[in-house]
Write a protein that holds these residues in place. Structure first.
Motif, mmCIF file in Angstrom:
data_model
loop_
_atom_site.group_PDB
_atom_site.id
_atom_site.type_symbol
_atom_site.label_atom_id
_atom_site.label_comp_id
_atom_site.label_asym_id
_atom_site.label_seq_id
_atom_site.Cartn_x
_atom_site.Cartn_y
_atom_site.Cartn_z
ATOM 1 N N THR A 6 47.106 92.471 69.618
ATOM 2 C CA THR A 6 46.012 91.905 70.423
ATOM 3 C C THR A 6 46.272 90.432 70.711
ATOM 4 O O THR A 6 46.135 89.973 71.846
ATOM 5 N N TYR A 7 46.666 89.698 69.699
ATOM 6 C CA TYR A 7 46.961 88.272 69.850
ATOM 7 C C TYR A 7 48.101 88.069 70.850
ATOM 8 O O TYR A 7 48.015 87.208 71.739
ATOM 9 N N TYR A 8 49.160 88.859 70.723
ATOM 10 C CA TYR A 8 50.294 88.754 71.645
ATOM 11 C C TYR A 8 49.840 88.990 73.084
ATOM 12 O O TYR A 8 50.192 88.225 73.990
ATOM 13 N N LYS A 9 49.081 90.043 73.294
ATOM 14 C CA LYS A 9 48.623 90.376 74.652
ATOM 15 C C LYS A 9 47.734 89.276 75.226
ATOM 16 O O LYS A 9 47.828 88.942 76.410
ATOM 17 N N GLN A 10 46.859 88.708 74.393
ATOM 18 C CA GLN A 10 45.988 87.635 74.857
ATOM 19 C C GLN A 10 46.791 86.383 75.196
ATOM 20 O O GLN A 10 46.512 85.704 76.191
ATOM 21 N N LEU A 11 47.783 86.054 74.376
ATOM 22 C CA LEU A 11 48.653 84.905 74.667
ATOM 23 C C LEU A 11 49.431 85.123 75.955
ATOM 24 O O LEU A 11 49.559 84.206 76.772
ATOM 25 N N ASP A 12 49.935 86.334 76.141
ATOM 26 C CA ASP A 12 50.688 86.649 77.346
ATOM 27 C C ASP A 12 49.805 86.497 78.583
ATOM 28 O O ASP A 12 50.230 85.929 79.585
ATOM 29 N N SER A 13 48.574 86.948 78.485
ATOM 30 C CA SER A 13 47.632 86.815 79.602
ATOM 31 C C SER A 13 47.324 85.344 79.883
ATOM 32 O O SER A 13 47.311 84.919 81.046
ATOM 33 N N LEU A 14 47.086 84.577 78.832
ATOM 34 C CA LEU A 14 46.801 83.156 78.989
ATOM 35 C C LEU A 14 48.010 82.419 79.580
ATOM 36 O O LEU A 14 47.854 81.556 80.448
ATOM 37 N N LEU A 15 49.189 82.793 79.159
ATOM 38 C CA LEU A 15 50.414 82.195 79.697
ATOM 39 C C LEU A 15 50.544 82.490 81.190
ATOM 40 O O LEU A 15 50.808 81.584 81.994
ATOM 41 N N ASN A 16 50.328 83.730 81.580
ATOM 42 C CA ASN A 16 50.422 84.096 82.996
ATOM 43 C C ASN A 16 49.369 83.379 83.834
ATOM 44 O O ASN A 16 49.665 82.893 84.926
ATOM 45 N N HIS A 17 48.173 83.293 83.314
ATOM 46 C CA HIS A 17 47.092 82.603 84.031
ATOM 47 C C HIS A 17 47.423 81.122 84.195
ATOM 48 O O HIS A 17 47.210 80.531 85.260
ATOM 49 N N THR A 18 47.948 80.515 83.153
ATOM 50 C CA THR A 18 48.320 79.102 83.194
ATOM 51 C C THR A 18 49.436 78.870 84.212
ATOM 52 O O THR A 18 49.382 77.903 84.984
ATOM 53 N N LEU A 19 50.409 79.755 84.234
ATOM 54 C CA LEU A 19 51.497 79.624 85.210
ATOM 55 C C LEU A 19 50.969 79.731 86.638
ATOM 56 O O LEU A 19 51.356 78.941 87.505
ATOM 57 N N GLN A 20 50.098 80.681 86.889
ATOM 58 C CA GLN A 20 49.520 80.836 88.230
ATOM 59 C C GLN A 20 48.779 79.572 88.643
ATOM 60 O O GLN A 20 48.907 79.116 89.779
ATOM 61 N N HIS A 21 48.025 79.015 87.718
ATOM 62 C CA HIS A 21 47.281 77.790 88.029
ATOM 63 C C HIS A 21 48.251 76.638 88.322
ATOM 64 O O HIS A 21 48.040 75.879 89.272
#
Length: 133
Positions: free
Chosen positions: A48-63
């Motif tokens: 769960t932690y890995y998936k949440q970090l991956d999502s946050l990383l992708n969102h940050t990159l898009q921004h």
């Protein structure tokens, strides 16, 4: 003068976004540690932690891509490509090591949990780097 005001506005918005993302990262870390502290389903905590970090990383990159100048976007894209290659190499080594460990241990989920935790740490390091851009 107009360009300076626009630059300051973009800088302040980016800084506020970075602080918001840092807070989100801290919250994820706290939840992960609490989950691990329960001593149950630790592998699920790590996934769960890995998936949440991956999502946050992708969102940050898009921004970041949407807020940077074209030249800086290209530079970030090149940096991200190099990081992705390192990530693939690192994850492959971790997976190979876990595969070897599975043959010697009965608790395969422990090995998987540790592997997933190491992968999450790799993502977290990249995220911290991006938040300091």
């Amino acid at each position: 003068m107009r360009n300076l005001v626009l630059f300051l506005l973009v800088f302040l918005c980016t800084k506020a976004y970075s602080q918001k993302q840092q807070s989100a990262l801290d919250t994820l870390e706290t939840r992960y540690q609490q989950c691990l502290g329960n001593n149950q389903h630790m592998y699920n905590c790590a996934v769960t932690y890995y998936k949440q970090l991956d999502s946050l990383l992708n969102h940050t990159l898009q921004h970041l891509y949407s807020s940077l100048t074209p030249g800086r976007q290209q530079q970030l894209q090149a940096e991200q490509g190099a990081w992705e290659e390192k990530k693939e190499e690192y994850f492959k080594k971790i997976d190979e090591r876990v595969e070897k460990m599975h043959k010697r241990t009965m608790e395969g989920l422990d090995d998987d949990m540790i592997s997933t935790d190491n992968k999450a740490a790799f993502l977290k390091a990249r995220l911290r780097t991006l938040l300091n851009i």
